[in-house]
Design an enzyme around this catalytic site. Structure first.
Site, PDB file in Angstrom:
ATOM      1  N   ASN A   1       0.874  -1.174   0.000  1.00 42.29           N
ATOM      2  CA  ASN A   1       0.000   0.000   0.000  1.00 42.29           C
ATOM      3  C   ASN A   1       0.911   1.223   0.000  1.00 42.29           C
ATOM      4  O   ASN A   1       1.498   1.562   1.018  1.00 42.29           O
ATOM      5  CB  ASN A   1      -0.891  -0.033   1.253  1.00 42.29           C
ATOM      6  CG  ASN A   1      -1.707   1.237   1.409  1.00 42.29           C
ATOM      7  OD1 ASN A   1      -1.756   2.080   0.513  1.00 42.29           O
ATOM      8  ND2 ASN A   1      -2.366   1.373   2.559  1.00 42.29           N
TER       9      ASN A   1
ATOM     10  N   LYS B   1       0.120   4.231  -0.259  1.00 41.94           N
ATOM     11  CA  LYS B   1      -0.527   5.413   0.343  1.00 41.94           C
ATOM     12  C   LYS B   1      -0.308   6.636  -0.567  1.00 41.94           C
ATOM     13  O   LYS B   1      -0.206   6.461  -1.789  1.00 41.94           O
ATOM     14  CB  LYS B   1      -0.020   5.620   1.775  1.00 41.94           C
ATOM     15  CG  LYS B   1      -0.156   4.338   2.614  1.00 41.94           C
ATOM     16  CD  LYS B   1       0.066   4.521   4.078  1.00 41.94           C
ATOM     17  CE  LYS B   1      -0.104   3.178   4.788  1.00 41.94           C
ATOM     18  NZ  LYS B   1       0.056   3.269   6.238  1.00 41.94           N
TER      19      LYS B   1
ATOM     20  N   HIS C   1      -9.318   1.071   5.028  1.00 42.43           N
ATOM     21  CA  HIS C   1      -8.036   1.226   5.715  1.00 42.43           C
ATOM     22  C   HIS C   1      -8.230   2.152   6.912  1.00 42.43           C
ATOM     23  O   HIS C   1      -9.020   3.096   6.854  1.00 42.43           O
ATOM     24  CB  HIS C   1      -6.985   1.797   4.750  1.00 42.43           C
ATOM     25  CG  HIS C   1      -5.607   1.767   5.314  1.00 42.43           C
ATOM     26  ND1 HIS C   1      -5.165   2.702   6.220  1.00 42.43           N
ATOM     27  CD2 HIS C   1      -4.588   0.897   5.139  1.00 42.43           C
ATOM     28  CE1 HIS C   1      -3.922   2.408   6.562  1.00 42.43           C
ATOM     29  NE2 HIS C   1      -3.547   1.317   5.926  1.00 42.43           N
TER      30      HIS C   1
ATOM     31  N   GLU D   1      -6.639   4.557   7.968  1.00 41.16           N
ATOM     32  CA  GLU D   1      -6.469   5.989   7.660  1.00 41.16           C
ATOM     33  C   GLU D   1      -7.717   6.546   7.000  1.00 41.16           C
ATOM     34  O   GLU D   1      -8.074   7.716   7.205  1.00 41.16           O
ATOM     35  CB  GLU D   1      -5.221   6.183   6.767  1.00 41.16           C
ATOM     36  CG  GLU D   1      -3.943   5.969   7.569  1.00 41.16           C
ATOM     37  CD  GLU D   1      -2.788   5.385   6.784  1.00 41.16           C
ATOM     38  OE1 GLU D   1      -2.797   5.434   5.541  1.00 41.16           O
ATOM     39  OE2 GLU D   1      -1.856   4.849   7.429  1.00 41.16           O
TER      40      GLU D   1
ATOM     41  N   GLU E   1      -5.050  -5.167  10.401  1.00 37.44           N
ATOM     42  CA  GLU E   1      -4.018  -4.159  10.650  1.00 37.44           C
ATOM     43  C   GLU E   1      -4.306  -3.459  11.972  1.00 37.44           C
ATOM     44  O   GLU E   1      -5.133  -2.538  12.024  1.00 37.44           O
ATOM     45  CB  GLU E   1      -4.015  -3.116   9.528  1.00 37.44           C
ATOM     46  CG  GLU E   1      -3.727  -3.673   8.158  1.00 37.44           C
ATOM     47  CD  GLU E   1      -3.186  -2.601   7.222  1.00 37.44           C
ATOM     48  OE1 GLU E   1      -2.076  -2.782   6.735  1.00 37.44           O
ATOM     49  OE2 GLU E   1      -3.852  -1.581   7.010  1.00 37.44           O
TER      50      GLU E   1
ATOM     51  N   GLY F   1       2.785   2.096  10.772  1.00 34.17           N
ATOM     52  CA  GLY F   1       3.727   3.198  10.634  1.00 34.17           C
ATOM     53  C   GLY F   1       4.454   3.547  11.922  1.00 34.17           C
ATOM     54  O   GLY F   1       5.087   4.589  12.020  1.00 34.17           O
TER      55      GLY F   1
ATOM     56  N   SER G   1       3.836  -2.375  10.205  1.00 33.25           N
ATOM     57  CA  SER G   1       5.294  -2.432  10.396  1.00 33.25           C
ATOM     58  C   SER G   1       5.917  -3.773  10.000  1.00 33.25           C
ATOM     59  O   SER G   1       6.835  -4.252  10.655  1.00 33.25           O
ATOM     60  CB  SER G   1       5.654  -2.063  11.836  1.00 33.25           C
ATOM     61  OG  SER G   1       5.210  -0.740  12.125  1.00 33.25           O
TER      62      SER G   1
HETATM   63  P1  13P Z   1       3.327   0.209   7.679  1.00 35.12           P
HETATM   64  O1  13P Z   1       3.824  -1.038   7.030  1.00 35.12           O
HETATM   65  O2  13P Z   1       4.067   1.442   7.230  1.00 35.12           O
HETATM   66  O3  13P Z   1       3.221   0.077   9.163  1.00 35.12           O
HETATM   67  O4  13P Z   1       1.823   0.439   7.140  1.00 35.12           O
HETATM   68  C1  13P Z   1       0.922  -0.598   7.199  1.00 35.12           C
HETATM   69  C2  13P Z   1      -0.278  -0.197   6.425  1.00 35.12           C
HETATM   70  O5  13P Z   1      -0.988   0.710   6.792  1.00 35.12           O
HETATM   71  C3  13P Z   1      -0.566  -0.934   5.188  1.00 35.12           C
HETATM   72  O6  13P Z   1      -1.839  -0.666   4.729  1.00 35.12           O
END
Ligand code: 13P
Length: 266
Positions: free
Chosen positions: A9, A11, A103, A105, A177, A183, A222
């Site tokens: 992803n 983003k 997601h 976010e 997740e 992140g 992560s």
């Molecule tokens: P990270 O791998 O940066 O923690 O992000 C995970 C994520 O949100 C994938 O959709």
């Protein structure tokens, strides 16, 4: 046996240059690795989800490569006066076979609700376009600390099940997740992740054992080359949804290689 799926992803990151670099670099790395290990073909699937402006470029580049392309969001409506939104037919024309839904976010920053996510999921599975929904679910740190992880995840699943039923999960993917691991560099331990994945599968299995058994449940939060193998080795973890590490060729390829290793060992 479920096939691993390693999904990136991206983003709101990237450029034309990075799209080209990631697609060609990752495919070169993983194919070289597969050849070295005398496995001529990849024993798992790779998906990348760039931002919308790069979807066409990514699918054109990935056409002859073992990489699939997906989007990060979609609107549930077929078309209409929805400024700034993108429909399933548009994603289909851009070469997308998957779309991330819900997601954290999108839930936290853009106010997406269980209801709106379920509508999007339904439009994917009921529509004429062959686009697989990747439903993202997971608890916040506060929920985990309050012992509410399973309740949160169950409610997120129920919202979608109420609309599409278990049949809707036949060709879907789930990504667990935990919000606190996204992140942050703080990964769920393999045991913590496995526990939730097993809970998700058992819940769906109660409705249809065959669908639950075939369903791929990815872990996200992560994931790095150094922890991918122990996470993917868990019985109910079928790959990963990777954020930060998917923006670097050797990191993403390293995670992919963990999937190849596990999938090809006896
Ligand atoms: P990270 O791998 O940066 O923690 O992000 C995970 C994520 O949100 C994938 O959709």
């Amino acid at each position: 046996m479920r096939r691993f799926l390693v999904a990136g992803n991206w983003k709101m990151h990237g450029s034309k240059e990075l799209t080209a670099e990631l697609i060609s670099g990752v495919s070169r790395h993983v194919l070289d690795n597969a050849r070295i290990s005398e496995q001529k073909v990849l024993a798992y699937d790779i998906l990348v989800c760039p931002a919308t402006p790069y979807l066409q470029q990514a699918s054109t580049l990935a056409e002859a490569l073992p990489i699939q392309v997906g989007a990060q969001n979609v609107n549930a409506n077929a078309q209409g006066a929805y400024t700034g939104e993108v429909s399933l037919s548009m994603l289909s024309e851009l070469g997308c076979g998957h779309v991330l839904l819900g997601h954290s976010e999108r839930r936290e920053v853009f106010g997406e609700t269980d209801t709106s996510i379920a509508e999007k999921f339904a439009s994917c599975v009921n529509g004429e376009f062959d686009i697989t929904p990747v439903l993202c679910i997971g608890e916040t740190l506060a929920a985990r600390q309050a012992g509410e992880t399973e309740n949160v995840v169950a409610a997120q699943l129920d919202a979608v099940l109420d609309v599409v039923g278990i049949e809707g999960f036949k060709d879907a993917v789930i990504a667990y997740e935990p919000v606190w691991a996204i992140g942050t560099g703080e990964t769920a331990s393999p045991e913590q992740a496995q526990q939730v994945h097993a809970f998700i599968r058992a819940k769906l299995s109660g409705l249809d054992a065959e669908i639950a058994d075939k369903l791929r449940i990815l872990y996200g939060g992560s994931v790095k080359p150094g922890n991918a193998e122990e996470l993917f080795a868990q019985i109910d973890i079928d790959g990963g949804l990777i954020g930060g590490a998917s923006l670097d060729v050797s990191s993403f390829a390293g995670i992919c290689e963990a999937a190849q290793k596990l999938a090809t060992q006896a």
